[in-house]
Design a protein around this motif. Structure first.
Motif, PDB file in Angstrom:
ATOM      1  N   GLY A 120      33.088  97.323 -38.364  1.00  8.85           N
ATOM      2  CA  GLY A 120      33.083  98.641 -37.746  1.00  8.85           C
ATOM      3  C   GLY A 120      32.649  99.784 -38.640  1.00  8.85           C
ATOM      4  N   CYS A 121      32.141  99.494 -39.823  1.00  8.42           N
ATOM      5  CA  CYS A 121      31.697 100.555 -40.737  1.00  8.42           C
ATOM      6  C   CYS A 121      30.601 101.414 -40.095  1.00  8.42           C
ATOM      7  N   VAL A 122      29.774 100.782 -39.255  1.00 10.24           N
ATOM      8  CA  VAL A 122      28.657 101.479 -38.614  1.00 10.24           C
ATOM      9  C   VAL A 122      29.127 102.512 -37.593  1.00 10.24           C
ATOM     10  N   ALA A 123      30.390 102.483 -37.219  1.00  5.59           N
ATOM     11  CA  ALA A 123      30.910 103.477 -36.287  1.00  5.59           C
ATOM     12  C   ALA A 123      30.982 104.860 -36.936  1.00  5.59           C
ATOM     13  N   VAL A 144      36.737  99.522 -50.374  1.00  8.89           N
ATOM     14  CA  VAL A 144      36.338  99.169 -49.007  1.00  8.89           C
ATOM     15  C   VAL A 144      37.472  98.485 -48.254  1.00  8.89           C
ATOM     16  N   ARG A 145      38.400  97.879 -48.954  1.00  7.26           N
ATOM     17  CA  ARG A 145      39.541  97.226 -48.304  1.00  7.26           C
ATOM     18  C   ARG A 145      40.661  98.204 -47.988  1.00  7.26           C
ATOM     19  N   ASN A 146      40.869  99.187 -48.862  1.00  8.84           N
ATOM     20  CA  ASN A 146      41.999 100.095 -48.673  1.00  8.84           C
ATOM     21  C   ASN A 146      41.693 101.464 -49.264  1.00  8.84           C
ATOM     22  N   ALA A 147      40.794 102.169 -48.629  1.00  8.90           N
ATOM     23  CA  ALA A 147      40.385 103.496 -49.118  1.00  8.90           C
ATOM     24  C   ALA A 147      41.547 104.475 -49.246  1.00  8.90           C
ATOM     25  N   PRO A 148      42.486 104.542 -48.273  1.00  5.08           N
ATOM     26  CA  PRO A 148      43.578 105.514 -48.398  1.00  5.08           C
ATOM     27  C   PRO A 148      44.456 105.299 -49.637  1.00  5.08           C
ATOM     28  N   ASP A 149      44.551 104.056 -50.088  1.00  5.12           N
ATOM     29  CA  ASP A 149      45.357 103.770 -51.274  1.00  5.12           C
ATOM     30  C   ASP A 149      44.697 104.333 -52.530  1.00  5.12           C
ATOM     31  N   HIS A 150      43.379 104.418 -52.531  1.00  6.98           N
ATOM     32  CA  HIS A 150      42.642 104.864 -53.710  1.00  6.98           C
ATOM     33  C   HIS A 150      42.218 106.328 -53.642  1.00  6.98           C
ATOM     34  N   LEU A 151      42.055 106.835 -52.432  1.00  2.00           N
ATOM     35  CA  LEU A 151      41.738 108.257 -52.232  1.00  2.00           C
ATOM     36  C   LEU A 151      42.660 108.801 -51.146  1.00  2.00           C
ATOM     37  N   PRO A 152      43.895 109.136 -51.502  1.00  4.55           N
ATOM     38  CA  PRO A 152      44.820 109.651 -50.495  1.00  4.55           C
ATOM     39  C   PRO A 152      44.216 110.854 -49.758  1.00  4.55           C
ATOM     40  N   GLY A 153      44.409 110.868 -48.460  1.00  6.42           N
ATOM     41  CA  GLY A 153      43.883 111.957 -47.638  1.00  6.42           C
ATOM     42  C   GLY A 153      42.518 111.665 -47.052  1.00  6.42           C
ATOM     43  N   THR A 154      41.881 110.555 -47.454  1.00  7.34           N
ATOM     44  CA  THR A 154      40.571 110.218 -46.910  1.00  7.34           C
ATOM     45  C   THR A 154      40.699 109.864 -45.429  1.00  7.34           C
ATOM     46  N   ALA A 155      39.655 110.111 -44.672  1.00  5.96           N
ATOM     47  CA  ALA A 155      39.635 109.746 -43.252  1.00  5.96           C
ATOM     48  C   ALA A 155      39.302 108.269 -43.063  1.00  5.96           C
ATOM     49  N   MET A 156      38.803 107.610 -44.103  1.00  5.75           N
ATOM     50  CA  MET A 156      38.436 106.204 -43.986  1.00  5.75           C
ATOM     51  C   MET A 156      39.700 105.341 -43.924  1.00  5.75           C
ATOM     52  N   PRO A 157      39.788 104.475 -42.924  1.00  6.38           N
ATOM     53  CA  PRO A 157      40.984 103.641 -42.798  1.00  6.38           C
ATOM     54  C   PRO A 157      40.932 102.427 -43.717  1.00  6.38           C
ATOM     55  N   ALA A 158      42.075 101.795 -43.881  1.00  7.49           N
ATOM     56  CA  ALA A 158      42.120 100.488 -44.545  1.00  7.49           C
ATOM     57  C   ALA A 158      41.451  99.493 -43.599  1.00  7.49           C
ATOM     58  N   ILE A 159      40.655  98.597 -44.147  1.00  8.84           N
ATOM     59  CA  ILE A 159      39.916  97.628 -43.335  1.00  8.84           C
ATOM     60  C   ILE A 159      40.295  96.228 -43.803  1.00  8.84           C
ATOM     61  N   PRO A 160      40.935  95.464 -42.933  1.00  3.64           N
ATOM     62  CA  PRO A 160      41.327  94.110 -43.339  1.00  3.64           C
ATOM     63  C   PRO A 160      40.101  93.253 -43.640  1.00  3.64           C
ATOM     64  N   THR A 184      38.874  89.781 -46.532  1.00  2.00           N
ATOM     65  CA  THR A 184      39.197  88.887 -47.642  1.00  2.00           C
ATOM     66  C   THR A 184      38.538  89.395 -48.922  1.00  2.00           C
ATOM     67  N   ASP A 185      38.928  88.794 -50.041  1.00  2.00           N
ATOM     68  CA  ASP A 185      38.287  89.127 -51.319  1.00  2.00           C
ATOM     69  C   ASP A 185      36.789  88.859 -51.244  1.00  2.00           C
ATOM     70  N   GLN A 186      36.404  87.721 -50.666  1.00  2.00           N
ATOM     71  CA  GLN A 186      34.977  87.377 -50.572  1.00  2.00           C
ATOM     72  C   GLN A 186      34.233  88.359 -49.682  1.00  2.00           C
ATOM     73  N   GLU A 187      34.832  88.756 -48.571  1.00  2.00           N
ATOM     74  CA  GLU A 187      34.189  89.743 -47.700  1.00  2.00           C
ATOM     75  C   GLU A 187      34.002  91.072 -48.434  1.00  2.00           C
ATOM     76  N   ALA A 188      35.017  91.497 -49.184  1.00  2.00           N
ATOM     77  CA  ALA A 188      34.905  92.743 -49.955  1.00  2.00           C
ATOM     78  C   ALA A 188      33.798  92.624 -51.000  1.00  2.00           C
ATOM     79  N   ARG A 189      33.665  91.452 -51.621  1.00  2.00           N
ATOM     80  CA  ARG A 189      32.600  91.217 -52.604  1.00  2.00           C
ATOM     81  C   ARG A 189      31.232  91.300 -51.928  1.00  2.00           C
ATOM     82  N   ASP A 190      31.102  90.707 -50.738  1.00  2.00           N
ATOM     83  CA  ASP A 190      29.834  90.727 -50.009  1.00  2.00           C
ATOM     84  C   ASP A 190      29.460  92.146 -49.582  1.00  2.00           C
TER      85      ASP A 190
END
Length: 132
Positions: free
Chosen positions: A52-55, A97-113, A115-121
Motif C-alpha cells: 500500500g505504499c503507492v497509496a 519502512v517497517r515501523n516509521a512511527p517508532d523512528h520518527l514520532p509524529g510521522t503520518a506514515m504508519p507501521a507496515i507489517p 518480514t525482514d526479507q520484505e523490508a530488505r527487498d
C-alpha cells in the motif's frame, strides 16, 4: 596483564603512545550493518504496491496509483536523509519502512507489517531509485 603493562609503560609512552596501545587492545564492536546482498529489487517494487505504499507515495516506475499525500520517492536513492532526519542507510531504512512511527514520532506514515526479507527487498528497491 595489559593494565600492568600500561602502568609500567605509561610514563615513557606519552599520551599518543598510550592512546595507540589502548586502541590496539580494542577490536571494536562487530559490524552488524545489515546488507542488501540477498535483496530482490523487483520483489521490492512489487511490495510497495502490495503493502500500500503507492497509496501515499509516487514511484517513477509505478504508473497507477500515484499517491500524493506523502513525498514522491522518485529520487529516493539520492536523498541523504529519510524523513528529513534519519541517515539514508540500508539498516536504518529497513527499520523505518517497517515501523516509521517508532523512528520518527509524529510521522503520518504508519507501521507496515513485513518480514525482514520484505523490508530488505523494499529498501533495495528504494535505494536504487535515482534519476535515469
Amino acid at each position: 596483564m595489559a593494565i600492568d603493562f600500561m602502568a609500567r609503560r605509561a610514563p615513557t609512552l606519552g599520551l599518543s603512545g598510550l592512546f595507540a596501545v589502548l586502541l590496539a587492545a580494542c577490536d571494536g564492536p562487530p559490524d552488524r550493518t545489515p546488507t542488501l546482498s540477498d535483496a530482490d529489487v523487483q520483489r521490492g517494487r512489487q511490495l510497495v504496491t502490495d503493502k500500500g505504499c503507492v497509496a501515499c507515495h509516487s514511484f517513477p516506475d509505478v504508473k497507477w496509483p500515484r499517491g500524493g499525500l506523502g513525498p514522491s520517492l522518485e529520487h529516493f536513492g539520492r536523498q541523504g536523509l529519510i524523513g528529513g532526519r534519519l541517515p539514508n542507510q540500508p539498516g536504518v531504512l529497513m527499520r523505518f519502512v517497517r515501523n516509521a512511527p517508532d523512528h520518527l514520532p509524529g510521522t503520518a506514515m504508519p507501521a507496515i507489517p513485513m518480514t525482514d526479507q520484505e523490508a530488505r527487498d523494499v529498501a533495495a528497491y528504494l535505494l536504487q531509485l535515482e534519476p535515469r
